[in-house]
Design an enzyme around this catalytic site. Structure first.
Site, mmCIF file in Angstrom:
data_model
loop_
_atom_site.group_PDB
_atom_site.id
_atom_site.type_symbol
_atom_site.label_atom_id
_atom_site.label_comp_id
_atom_site.label_asym_id
_atom_site.label_seq_id
_atom_site.Cartn_x
_atom_site.Cartn_y
_atom_site.Cartn_z
ATOM 1 C CB THR A 1 -0.969 0.094 1.204
ATOM 2 O OG1 THR A 1 -1.506 1.433 1.246
ATOM 3 C CG2 THR A 1 -0.332 -0.186 2.548
ATOM 4 C CG ASP B 1 -2.741 4.519 2.036
ATOM 5 O OD1 ASP B 1 -2.444 5.338 1.151
ATOM 6 O OD2 ASP B 1 -3.854 3.967 2.108
ATOM 7 C CG MET C 1 -3.843 9.656 -2.435
ATOM 8 S SD MET C 1 -3.939 8.232 -3.545
ATOM 9 C CE MET C 1 -5.377 8.663 -4.512
#
Ligand code: F6P
Length: 364
Positions: free
Chosen positions: A141, A143, A185
């Protein structure tokens, strides 16, 4: 299980640069052991519609390690435990199709699945393991919010793209004596914002972990102005929120799917312009951070994870996720990997570095 195996691999959730490198390393490592590999397309969908599967060999993974996206396709809808079905009246409800997944897995004669994904995919993998499907997870990911691994692949690329964008905005901000807010993000974690903000020379970084006070941010901008620095760059994580306020939601989605965050940089830009009188523009980097070629760091990490997943299956271990624990790749139980979200530690040295360098994190 015999020593010759038939394994499957899928990629689920939002894509992240490095997925193809994982697939290449896993396929080559498996083939070198004489195993068969089946690619499951579109996340878990290929285990519901089994025509969405394809055999993977040397030729199928030739020259893909440097490519973004995933040759298997991915999806962040279609959780088999919460599968959306349209009712006649236009409404959507969710049903549990996990038994069908397990049944098809066995029908396809598979010994193990390598599930490459983020928190949602690892959670699904964990639940399917409990139903008797042998799975090894691979954490991805942009993130970087998965616990159990020090870093996920995809993060380094996203952070590099964001860093470059901040660098590019620097010169135009300075030329026009403007303030820029740059939305990155990361969902509910501030890893991309903090790392890209620090590397890119931002003046303020707003992250979900630290609710911001807009007056503190404006004060920083005005102090710079007083010192002749007539421009400022404010990096804003999409999940940032004001003290006592909420995250900015761009869109609600159908049942079983995450909210879409977005718009906070615009909100912050508006407030800054109103309070300081400085012309302020906002830029949303969005999916640019997920696209394109993985950085060498992400490629290597993804290749290591792909090969490690096959090694783990060869050792007869499942219900685990491969994880980076420098300098080694080890395994952690899937249960541990999905237990909590990994957010930025506020007492960590990166946060400390930012503060000591005089960056505003929106709280002081
Ligand atoms: O989890 C990865 C991520 O890119 C988040 O940073 C972001 O909030 C979300 O996915 C966007 O999802 P989608 O691609 O569905 O818009």
């Amino acid at each position: 299980m015999s020593s010759t195996k038939r394994i499957a691999i899928n990629t689920g959730g939002g894509d992240a640069p490095g997925l193809n490198a994982v697939i290449r390393a896993a396929v080559l490592s498996a083939r070198s052991r004489g195993w068969d590999v089946l690619g499951i397309c579109r996340g878990y969908q290929g285990l519901l519609d089994t025509h969405l599967t394809k055999s993977l060999d040397h030729d199928s993974v030739r020259g893909i390690a440097h490519l973004g996206g995933t040759i298997l396709g991915t999806s962040n809808r279609g959780n088999p435990f919460d599968y959306p079905v349209e009712l006649g009246n236009g409404k959507i409800e969710t049903i549990d199709r996990s038994d069908q997944i397990v049944e098809n897995f066995h029908k396809l004669g598979l010994d193990a699945l390598i599930a490459v994904g983020g928190d949602g995919s690892m959670e699904i993998a964990h639940r399917l393991c409990k139903k008797g499907m042998p799975i090894v997870g691979v954490p991805k990911t942009i993130d970087n919010d998965l616990s159990g691994t020090v870093v996920t692949f995809g993060f380094n690329t996203a952070m590099s793209v964001a860093t470059e964008a901040i660098g590019r905005l620097h010169s135009t901000a300075e030329a026009h004596e403007r303030v820029f807010t740059i939305e990155v993000m990361g969902r509910y974690a501030g890893w991309i914002a903090l790392y890209a903000g620090l590397a890119g020379g931002a003046d303020a970084i707003l992250m979900p972990e630290i609710p911001y006070d807009i007056d503190v941010v404006c004060d920083k901008i005005l102090r710079r102005e007083a010192h002749g620095r007539r421009f400022s760059l404010v990096v804003v994580a999409e999940g940032a929120r004001p003290v006592g306020g909420e995250m900015t939601i761009k869109e609600e989605r159908e049942p079983g799917r995450e909210l879409v965050l977005g718009g906070v940089a615009d909100r912050v830009a508006h407030e800054i312009e109103k309070r300081t009188g400085k012309e302020t523009r906002s830029v949303v980097l969005g999916h640019l951070q997920r696209g394109g070629s993985p950085t060498p760091y992400d490629r290597i990490l993804a290749l290591r994870f792909g090969a490690a997943a096959v090694r783990v299956i060869a050792e007869g271990k499942t219900s685990v996720m491969v994880a980076l624990d420098p300098p080694v790749v080890r395994t952690v139980p899937l249960a541990e990997a999905t237990r909590r979200m990994k957010t930025v530690p506020l007492d960590g040295d990166v946060v400390c570095t930012a503060r000591e360098m005089g960056l505003s994190l929106g709280d002081e």
